[in-house]
Design a protein around this motif. Structure first.
Motif, PDB file in Angstrom:
ATOM      1  N   THR A 503      -7.979 -20.438 -26.029  1.00  0.00           N
ATOM      2  CA  THR A 503      -7.235 -19.873 -25.505  1.00  0.00           C
ATOM      3  C   THR A 503      -7.959 -20.008 -23.813  1.00  0.00           C
ATOM      4  O   THR A 503      -6.800 -19.755 -22.526  1.00  0.00           O
ATOM      5  N   GLN A 504      -8.676 -19.476 -24.125  1.00  0.00           N
ATOM      6  CA  GLN A 504      -9.391 -19.021 -22.587  1.00  0.00           C
ATOM      7  C   GLN A 504      -9.562 -20.111 -21.302  1.00  0.00           C
ATOM      8  O   GLN A 504      -9.849 -20.856 -20.600  1.00  0.00           O
ATOM      9  N   THR A 509      -2.072 -21.874 -27.000  1.00  0.00           N
ATOM     10  CA  THR A 509      -1.069 -21.201 -26.491  1.00  0.00           C
ATOM     11  C   THR A 509      -1.199 -20.049 -27.994  1.00  0.00           C
ATOM     12  O   THR A 509      -0.786 -20.894 -28.402  1.00  0.00           O
ATOM     13  N   LEU A 510      -1.492 -18.829 -27.498  1.00  0.00           N
ATOM     14  CA  LEU A 510      -1.798 -18.221 -28.651  1.00  0.00           C
ATOM     15  C   LEU A 510      -1.120 -16.431 -28.900  1.00  0.00           C
ATOM     16  O   LEU A 510      -1.025 -15.983 -27.513  1.00  0.00           O
ATOM     17  N   SER A 520      -7.457  -8.518 -29.867  1.00  0.00           N
ATOM     18  CA  SER A 520      -8.533  -9.777 -28.928  1.00  0.00           C
ATOM     19  C   SER A 520      -9.495  -9.871 -29.275  1.00  0.00           C
ATOM     20  O   SER A 520     -10.808 -10.520 -29.229  1.00  0.00           O
TER      21      SER A 520
END
Length: 939
Positions: A503-504, A509-510, A520
């Motif tokens: 995601t980073q 896309t979470l 998270s």
């Protein structure tokens, strides 16, 4: 007489026979999928709570269909249609409501993958719904269209039958609502067949029954199990005004390796013409449909001599089809032994088909005919969803009990793809699942690890469910995943760091909002802090670690400096002793060239004779005049030093007359090159496609020899090397020809070795090869086997037959495998043969090669032959071609088990299939053969 009237007459004629075809019987408390015969007998619409029962006529056990399908509603036939003699399985139906486009599928399991099965579907409307309006709907077997069920009236039972090869351990029979009424079914049967039976049924085509007639009986008895161990329905047929009935009480034997196993009870009766000088004739009309506008037909004639003939008596006759001589010479049946004359390939292009049996001039007796089968050919070339995806999605469906009418193949046909699934449809690989939307589907329990089996998944929406537990690390295996929505569930624990990292970096896309116990990052995910006193250990450990790190860096710098010095020494030993692909310490004993020497022998790299991913190939000439090909690695090449070393060391180690020989190599600073024998006629693809207008078209015999020599080279890699080797890039541009058009396999840069002969596969980190030649199983699983080469070689064989490219524009990009399968299903080999050969080929050898190619390109590796098998077939085809000029225009004849006999070769007659529409088979569907135009139509 038109087809509708004939079918109506047939219905009236056979109706009394069919009422009792599944007679009343005692109750038996049996529920099961397959009985001890391998039979499946489903009474559709029988309540799940009802006990199974034994049919009073056949003694076969029937069970409820409830365990085989998740849809439908049970109904009873209207009482006015039920009679005391009606078989029990007709009393009720299962009906499938829903709009047009709905597909409802039975799953028949515990089958043997690759085996032939007879599948029979039975329908009797009987105004079960009170609408007095018989429906029209489609039947599919697996992903392939089977037939259109068209019921003429409420009191007419209809039966459809098909013989097909089942590729897996289950098969699905699907009813499709086409908008013309609600589909329903009365009963469903499945019978296993020996694979030697009905050789025309194979992986690419099934046989839909049109007619099966038992001649010489007028007692109204339909012979089936136990008289026929395969439970085929043989409809009695006799016309006393035109035919004399002949019979015997003695047993009629089947010959060895009989292709049809006609039962003795059927063969014990026959007909001959009343007028001994007259022929036996019959005909049937073609029945085109929207799905099959030009159907092909296969006809099987069953013969046996039932009378011991006097010494001077002769019974011999010709068989003609539409006026064309079907057999090359007269045929004489054997006494009390079954014989069959049949067409191996379907005949199409006619409105009507007329068969005539005419006595020869030497015959003293008229023709005889015992039984008849006619089939239409059904293409079974539909490609199913990737096996791994099917297994994964089935496990997901089972775990969460998904109620979305998920039946049949997940992605195929496209218009029946499961609700909530997104699928990709690539040219050279099976469809795969790329998206899955199970939002608001009532899912509960933990996240299944089966999601990770959907390797091509790009988006997964599991939001608004009741999922619990943690997010498994297996989700990291979904490398293509770009969207994962877990919003509004009851998940707990930490999000795996790997997903957080993706995601980073923006690749994923979470969404995970409204999962109160899921975190998270941050303090929430950290364990409680320890007391302050524990920090003392940190103050002591950190300085020690820092010192160790400094020492480690010093050692690494020293090692790197020594390694750099070793590289500048120019010692070729490092190249010679590289360990690669399982070959340790291989030494290159071939000549080593310098770059300046390569410049000299190629005259400054003047003449380019080829180009590939490695770079350009130049023509050269050694000091002694030997011509060579110099393959020079380009600086912009995608292939690096490893591929260069692989090819160099492989060619130095392996030697075969059908593999290109390595003469030398060059490793001179940044320059890398291979020098190998010169193949003056270039690559095979140039000859098939015509690199220039002056190049001659290869003859069929030349193509056969090229394919045999190429196959021998691959067979050597698979069988003659220890450990076995897989080429991984078999294609026509990697088959080179010398001045004598002798073929040799080239380009070994992607070669892969097994660790040992006992290995079943090699796992690779990535899939390499050429689109259109890639094994779909390898593409989906990253597991490489020698069957991957077999698949690619099958594509090469199809190119040799057709002269077409491996991917055609038709008008959209289409795999040559799919293109050929679709056309051969019509039954005419000339639809695919390269027209530039101008018909100068033996049609039987072409058929054999095409069939072998399609077997090589089967979706599942286990269904493909080995290269040793392929070599054997190619040898046979060369022998056929050699005899081409001395053989009659061929026929494929009785009881030969597929081999040639006195009548020549494969016949281009009619087409074989089973199952079609309705008429007189079980009072509804055993064919539409009208015997001359009198008497009932057999269906």
């Amino acid at each position: 007489m038109d087809g509708q009237r004939r079918r109506a007459m047939a219905a009236r004629w056979l109706w009394p026979l069919l009422l009792g075809i599944a007679g009343l019987g005692g109750v038996l408390q049996v529920h099961g999928q397959v009985d001890n015969l391998g039979f499946i007998n489903l009474d559709c619409g029988l309540p799940e709570s009802a006990a199974g029962y034994v049919d009073g006529v056949t003694k076969l056990r029937f069970t409820s269909d409830a365990g085989f399908i998740d849809a439908g509603t049970n109904y009873n036939m209207s009482s006015e249609y039920i009679t005391p003699t009606m078989g029990r399985s007709w009393h009720n139906v299962r009906s499938f409501g829903g709009g047009a486009g709905t597909r409802s599928c039975y799953t028949l399991q515990s089958l043997v993958a690759g085996l032939k099965y007879l599948i029979r579907a039975k329908f009797w409307y009987g105004n079960y719904d009170g609408l007095d309006r018989a429906p029209v709907f489609d039947l599919h077997v697996g992903v392939n269209y089977w037939t259109t069920v068209n019921i003429s009236n409420a009191n007419t039972p209809v039966i459809y039958e098909i013989i097909a090869v089942v590729p897996g351990e289950s098969v699905q029979v699907c009813l499709v609502n086409t908008g013309s009424g609600t589909p329903f079914i009365s009963a469903l049967d499945l019978r296993p067949l020996k694979n030697g039976l009905y050789p025309m049924a194979n992986a690419t085509q099934g046989l839909v029954l049109h007619t099966r007639a038992n001649f010489g009986r007028d007692d109204g008895v339909i012979l089936r199990y136990p008289n026929d161990p395969h439970d085929r329905f043989w409809i009695p047929m006799s016309k006393r005004a035109e035919w004399t009935e002949v019979s015997t009480a003695k047993k009629v034997q089947n010959i060895d390796d009989d292709s049809f196993d006609a039962p003795s009870a059927v063969m014990q009766t026959a007909i001959t013409p009343v007028n001994s000088s007259s022929p036996v004739v019959f005909s049937w009309d073609a029945e085109p449909s929207a799905n099959n506008p030009d159907p092909g037909y296969i006809c099987i004639l069953h013969f046996s001599e039932l009378q011991p003939l006097p010494v001077n008596a002769v019974r011999q006759f010709y068989v003609t089809l539409n006026g064309q001589l079907w057999l090359g010479k007269g045929f004489t049946p054997q006494y009390l032994y079954t014989n069959a004359v049949f067409s191996s390939f379907p005949n199409n292009g006619h409105h009507q088909y007329n068969v005539s049996l005419n006595a020869t001039a030497n015959s003293t007796l008229p023709p005889i005919l015992n039984a008849l089968e006619i089939f239409s050919v059904l293409p079974t070339t539909g490609i199913t969803t990737a096996t791994q995806d099917v297994s994964a999605i089935a496990a997901i469906r089972g775990k969460y009990q998904v109620k979305k009418n998920w039946m049949g193949d997940p992605c195929v046909p496209k218009n029946f793809a499961w609700k909530g699934l997104g699928c990709s449809y690539a040219v050279s690989s099976p469809p795969s699942v790329t998206g899955l939307n199970l939002s608001s589907s009532g899912l509960s329990g933990n996240l299944s690890s089966s999601f990770a089996g959907l390797k091509g998944l790009q988006y997964l929406d599991l939001s608004r469910n009741n999922l619990t537990g943690s997010i498994p690390d297996t989700f990291l295996q979904l490398s293509s995943l770009t969207l994962l929505d877990l919003t509004d569930n009851l998940l707990s624990g930490s999000i795996p760091p790997g997903l957080v990292k993706r995601t980073q970096d923006g690749s994923l896309t979470l969404r995970y909002g409204n999962n109160p116990n899921l975190c998270s990052s941050g303090n929430y995910c950290q364990p409680p802090q320890k007391k302050r006193g524990s920090m003392v250990a940190v103050y002591v450990v950190v300085p020690i670690v820092a010192v160790l790190v400094i020492l480690l860096l010093s050692v690494l710098l020293f090692c790197m400096r020594r390694r750099r010095q070793g590289r500048t020494s120019g010692n070729i030993k490092q190249l010679d002793e590289v360990s690669i692909m399982g070959h340790n310490s291989l030494r290159l004993d071939n000549r080593r060239f310098t770059y300046s020497e390569l410049e000299a022998i190629t005259n400054g790299f003047e003449r380019v004779i080829g180009k590939g991913g490695f770079g350009k190939v130049y023509h050269g000439s050694l000091e002694d005049g030997t011509q060579v090909a110099v393959k020079l690695r380009s600086e912009s090449s995608d292939q690096g030093e490893q591929e260069f070393l692989a090819e160099a060391q492989t060619l130095a180690k392996i030697h075969h007359k059908n593999l290109v020989s390595l003469i030398g190599y060059c490793k001179d600073m940044k320059y890398m090159a291979l020098v190998y024998e010169y193949m003056s006629e270039g690559a095979l693809d140039e000859h098939l496609r015509g690199k220039d207008n002056t190049m001659r078209t290869l003859t069929w015999r030349q193509r056969l020899r090229i394919s045999l020599e190429s196959a021998q080279g691959l067979e050597y890699l698979h069988k003659g090397c220890n450990p076995p080797l897989v080429h991984r890039d078999v294609k026509t541009s990697n088959i080179l020809l010398n001045a004598n058009l002798e073929a040799k396999i080239a380009d070994f840069g992607l070669l892969k070795a097994f660790k040992s002969k006992s290995d079943t596969h090699v796992s690779t980190a990535r899939v390499v090869g050429t689109l259109g030649y890639l094994d779909p199983e390898y593409h989906g699983t990253f597991q490489l086997t020698n069957k991957s080469d077999v698949f690619s070689f099958g594509v090469v064989l199809l190119e040799l037959v057709t002269g077409q490219r491996h991917i055609l524009s038709d008008p959209e990009p289409t795999s040559i495998v799919q293109w050929v399968r679709q056309r051969l299903a019509r039954g005419n080999i000339e639809d695919v043969v390269d027209a530039r050969m101008r018909g100068d080929h033996d049609v039987n050898s072409v058929w054999k090669i095409a069939d072998t190619a399609l077997k090589c390109t089967a979706q599942r590796p286990g269904e493909r032959p080995t290269m040793t098998d392929v070599v054997a077939v190619l040898h046979e085809c060369l022998e056929l071609e050699a005899a081409h000029d001395n053989v009659n225009a061929g026929f494929y004849t009785p009881g030969s088990g597929g081999s040639l006999n006195d009548y020549g070769q494969y016949n281009s007659g009619m087409s074989t299939d089973l199952s079609h529409r309705s008429t007189a088979y079980e009072q509804g569907h055993l064919g539409s053969v009208s015997i001359l135009s009198t008497g009932p139509a057999v269906r």
